[in-house]
Design a protein around this motif. Structure first.
Motif, PDB file in Angstrom:
ATOM      1  N   ASP A  35     -18.281  58.088  75.588  1.00 48.56           N
ATOM      2  CA  ASP A  35     -19.380  58.073  76.556  1.00 48.56           C
ATOM      3  C   ASP A  35     -20.193  59.363  76.551  1.00 48.56           C
ATOM      4  OD1 ASP A  35     -17.272  59.544  77.656  1.00 48.56           O
ATOM      5  OD2 ASP A  35     -17.697  58.909  79.709  1.00 48.56           O
ATOM      6  N   GLU A  36     -19.895  60.266  75.618  1.00 47.98           N
ATOM      7  CA  GLU A  36     -20.624  61.527  75.538  1.00 47.98           C
ATOM      8  C   GLU A  36     -21.647  61.481  74.413  1.00 47.98           C
ATOM      9  OE1 GLU A  36     -17.222  64.605  77.101  1.00 47.98           O
ATOM     10  OE2 GLU A  36     -17.426  64.315  74.956  1.00 47.98           O
ATOM     11  N   PRO A  37     -22.706  62.283  74.525  1.00 46.12           N
ATOM     12  CA  PRO A  37     -23.713  62.297  73.464  1.00 46.12           C
ATOM     13  C   PRO A  37     -23.145  62.858  72.161  1.00 46.12           C
ATOM     14  CG  PRO A  37     -24.142  64.047  75.046  1.00 46.12           C
ATOM     15  CD  PRO A  37     -23.022  63.222  75.598  1.00 46.12           C
ATOM     16  N   VAL A  38     -23.682  62.394  71.047  1.00 44.26           N
ATOM     17  CA  VAL A  38     -23.328  62.946  69.742  1.00 44.26           C
ATOM     18  C   VAL A  38     -24.156  64.212  69.569  1.00 44.26           C
ATOM     19  CG1 VAL A  38     -23.339  62.575  67.258  1.00 44.26           C
ATOM     20  CG2 VAL A  38     -22.795  60.680  68.804  1.00 44.26           C
ATOM     21  N   VAL A  39     -23.490  65.335  69.334  1.00 42.82           N
ATOM     22  CA  VAL A  39     -24.152  66.627  69.229  1.00 42.82           C
ATOM     23  C   VAL A  39     -23.849  67.210  67.858  1.00 42.82           C
ATOM     24  CG1 VAL A  39     -24.306  68.938  70.240  1.00 42.82           C
ATOM     25  CG2 VAL A  39     -23.953  66.961  71.724  1.00 42.82           C
ATOM     26  N   ASP A  40     -24.864  67.701  67.185  1.00 45.98           N
ATOM     27  CA  ASP A  40     -24.675  68.326  65.884  1.00 45.98           C
ATOM     28  C   ASP A  40     -23.632  69.443  66.017  1.00 45.98           C
ATOM     29  OD1 ASP A  40     -25.424  70.574  63.833  1.00 45.98           O
ATOM     30  OD2 ASP A  40     -26.310  68.717  63.059  1.00 45.98           O
ATOM     31  N   PRO A  41     -22.722  69.559  65.051  1.00 47.00           N
ATOM     32  CA  PRO A  41     -21.691  70.601  65.141  1.00 47.00           C
ATOM     33  C   PRO A  41     -22.245  72.016  65.309  1.00 47.00           C
ATOM     34  CG  PRO A  41     -21.153  69.062  63.385  1.00 47.00           C
ATOM     35  CD  PRO A  41     -22.524  68.703  63.885  1.00 47.00           C
ATOM     36  N   ALA A  42     -23.367  72.329  64.693  1.00 42.99           N
ATOM     37  CA  ALA A  42     -23.953  73.673  64.829  1.00 42.99           C
ATOM     38  C   ALA A  42     -24.428  73.915  66.261  1.00 42.99           C
ATOM     39  CB  ALA A  42     -25.107  73.859  63.848  1.00 42.99           C
ATOM     40  N   VAL A  43     -24.984  72.902  66.891  1.00 45.31           N
ATOM     41  CA  VAL A  43     -25.441  73.019  68.278  1.00 45.31           C
ATOM     42  C   VAL A  43     -24.233  73.133  69.205  1.00 45.31           C
ATOM     43  CG1 VAL A  43     -26.640  71.824  70.155  1.00 45.31           C
ATOM     44  CG2 VAL A  43     -27.621  71.843  67.851  1.00 45.31           C
ATOM     45  N   SER A  44     -23.214  72.318  68.970  1.00 41.88           N
ATOM     46  CA  SER A  44     -21.998  72.374  69.773  1.00 41.88           C
ATOM     47  C   SER A  44     -21.340  73.745  69.663  1.00 41.88           C
ATOM     48  CB  SER A  44     -21.027  71.282  69.324  1.00 41.88           C
ATOM     49  OG  SER A  44     -19.821  71.364  70.034  1.00 41.88           O
ATOM     50  N   HIS A  45     -21.222  74.248  68.461  1.00 43.73           N
ATOM     51  CA  HIS A  45     -20.624  75.567  68.240  1.00 43.73           C
ATOM     52  C   HIS A  45     -21.406  76.648  68.996  1.00 43.73           C
ATOM     53  CE1 HIS A  45     -18.368  78.680  66.185  1.00 43.73           C
ATOM     54  NE2 HIS A  45     -19.507  79.283  65.925  1.00 43.73           N
ATOM     55  N   ALA A  46     -22.711  76.577  68.923  1.00 36.20           N
ATOM     56  CA  ALA A  46     -23.556  77.556  69.629  1.00 36.20           C
ATOM     57  C   ALA A  46     -23.373  77.437  71.141  1.00 36.20           C
ATOM     58  CB  ALA A  46     -25.020  77.366  69.257  1.00 36.20           C
ATOM     59  N   ALA A  47     -23.332  76.213  71.646  1.00 33.93           N
ATOM     60  CA  ALA A  47     -23.183  76.004  73.091  1.00 33.93           C
ATOM     61  C   ALA A  47     -21.856  76.543  73.590  1.00 33.93           C
ATOM     62  CB  ALA A  47     -23.314  74.520  73.420  1.00 33.93           C
ATOM     63  N   PHE A  48     -20.777  76.262  72.863  1.00 33.41           N
ATOM     64  CA  PHE A  48     -19.472  76.721  73.313  1.00 33.41           C
ATOM     65  C   PHE A  48     -19.282  78.219  73.096  1.00 33.41           C
ATOM     66  CE2 PHE A  48     -18.611  72.194  73.431  1.00 33.41           C
ATOM     67  CZ  PHE A  48     -17.903  72.102  74.617  1.00 33.41           C
ATOM     68  N   GLY A  49     -20.191  78.857  72.373  1.00 37.30           N
ATOM     69  CA  GLY A  49     -20.159  80.298  72.206  1.00 37.30           C
ATOM     70  C   GLY A  49     -20.850  81.043  73.331  1.00 37.30           C
ATOM     71  N   LEU A  50     -21.619  80.349  74.148  1.00 40.11           N
ATOM     72  CA  LEU A  50     -22.292  80.974  75.290  1.00 40.11           C
ATOM     73  C   LEU A  50     -21.283  81.168  76.418  1.00 40.11           C
ATOM     74  CD1 LEU A  50     -25.600  78.910  75.177  1.00 40.11           C
ATOM     75  CD2 LEU A  50     -25.230  81.245  74.345  1.00 40.11           C
ATOM     76  N   THR A  51     -21.394  82.256  77.146  1.00 38.21           N
ATOM     77  CA  THR A  51     -20.365  82.558  78.140  1.00 38.21           C
ATOM     78  C   THR A  51     -20.805  82.371  79.592  1.00 38.21           C
ATOM     79  OG1 THR A  51     -20.949  84.904  78.032  1.00 38.21           O
ATOM     80  CG2 THR A  51     -19.140  84.168  76.630  1.00 38.21           C
ATOM     81  N   SER A  52     -22.059  82.627  79.897  1.00 39.20           N
ATOM     82  CA  SER A  52     -22.508  82.583  81.293  1.00 39.20           C
ATOM     83  C   SER A  52     -23.624  81.567  81.476  1.00 39.20           C
ATOM     84  CB  SER A  52     -23.028  83.961  81.723  1.00 39.20           C
ATOM     85  OG  SER A  52     -22.000  84.921  81.632  1.00 39.20           O
ATOM     86  N   ILE A  53     -23.638  80.921  82.624  1.00 46.35           N
ATOM     87  CA  ILE A  53     -24.699  79.985  82.960  1.00 46.35           C
ATOM     88  C   ILE A  53     -26.035  80.719  82.833  1.00 46.35           C
ATOM     89  CG2 ILE A  53     -25.664  78.484  84.754  1.00 46.35           C
ATOM     90  CD1 ILE A  53     -22.884  77.600  83.666  1.00 46.35           C
ATOM     91  N   GLY A  54     -26.975  80.112  82.129  1.00 42.95           N
ATOM     92  CA  GLY A  54     -28.281  80.719  81.909  1.00 42.95           C
ATOM     93  C   GLY A  54     -28.405  81.407  80.567  1.00 42.95           C
ATOM     94  N   ASP A  55     -27.267  81.667  79.889  1.00 42.93           N
ATOM     95  CA  ASP A  55     -27.326  82.278  78.557  1.00 42.93           C
ATOM     96  C   ASP A  55     -28.031  81.346  77.584  1.00 42.93           C
ATOM     97  OD1 ASP A  55     -25.932  84.481  79.428  1.00 42.93           O
ATOM     98  OD2 ASP A  55     -24.082  84.036  78.317  1.00 42.93           O
ATOM     99  N   THR A  56     -28.745  81.944  76.652  1.00 38.81           N
ATOM    100  CA  THR A  56     -29.494  81.215  75.626  1.00 38.81           C
ATOM    101  C   THR A  56     -29.135  81.799  74.268  1.00 38.81           C
ATOM    102  OG1 THR A  56     -31.304  80.920  77.200  1.00 38.81           O
ATOM    103  CG2 THR A  56     -31.830  80.552  74.902  1.00 38.81           C
ATOM    104  N   THR A  57     -29.121  80.960  73.247  1.00 40.43           N
ATOM    105  CA  THR A  57     -28.836  81.464  71.908  1.00 40.43           C
ATOM    106  C   THR A  57     -29.881  82.507  71.518  1.00 40.43           C
ATOM    107  OG1 THR A  57     -30.017  79.559  70.977  1.00 40.43           O
ATOM    108  CG2 THR A  57     -27.623  79.427  71.048  1.00 40.43           C
ATOM    109  N   ALA A  58     -29.442  83.502  70.767  1.00 38.35           N
ATOM    110  CA  ALA A  58     -30.330  84.597  70.366  1.00 38.35           C
ATOM    111  C   ALA A  58     -31.369  84.142  69.351  1.00 38.35           C
ATOM    112  CB  ALA A  58     -29.507  85.745  69.797  1.00 38.35           C
TER     113      ALA A  58
END
Length: 85
Positions: A35-58
């Motif tokens: 029931d979850e969206p399919v997310v590209d592994p690179a996007v997922s990896h980047a998302a799970f690398g963020l630590t604080s709400i509001g953080d954005t990839t560099a």
């Protein structure tokens, strides 16, 4: 917010345009539920690398669908449900 305005102006993703780019909650690829969206592994990896709400990839993340800027908007505890649930 500035991020929201930029998404509204520049996104080409018809599925998330009305949600200002929000793809919703998702798990790591090896824990994804049906029931979850399919997310590209690179996007997922980047998302799970963020630590604080509001953080954005560099830098933008490149995938076969184009470029993505990932922003952490929320976290939730893992969903572990029994068959009865």
């Amino acid at each position: 917010s500035l991020f929201r305005a930029l998404v509204e102006e520049h996104t080409i993703d018809a599925q998330t345009r009305d949600r200002f780019g929000d793809i919703g909650f998702f798990s790591r690829a090896d824990q994804r539920r049906n029931d979850e969206p399919v997310v590209d592994p690179a996007v997922s990896h980047a998302a799970f690398g963020l630590t604080s709400i509001g953080d954005t990839t560099a830098a933008p993340i490149e995938t076969s669908l184009g470029y993505h800027i990932v922003r952490l908007t929320a976290r939730r505890a893992p969903l572990d449900r029994t068959l009865e649930d």
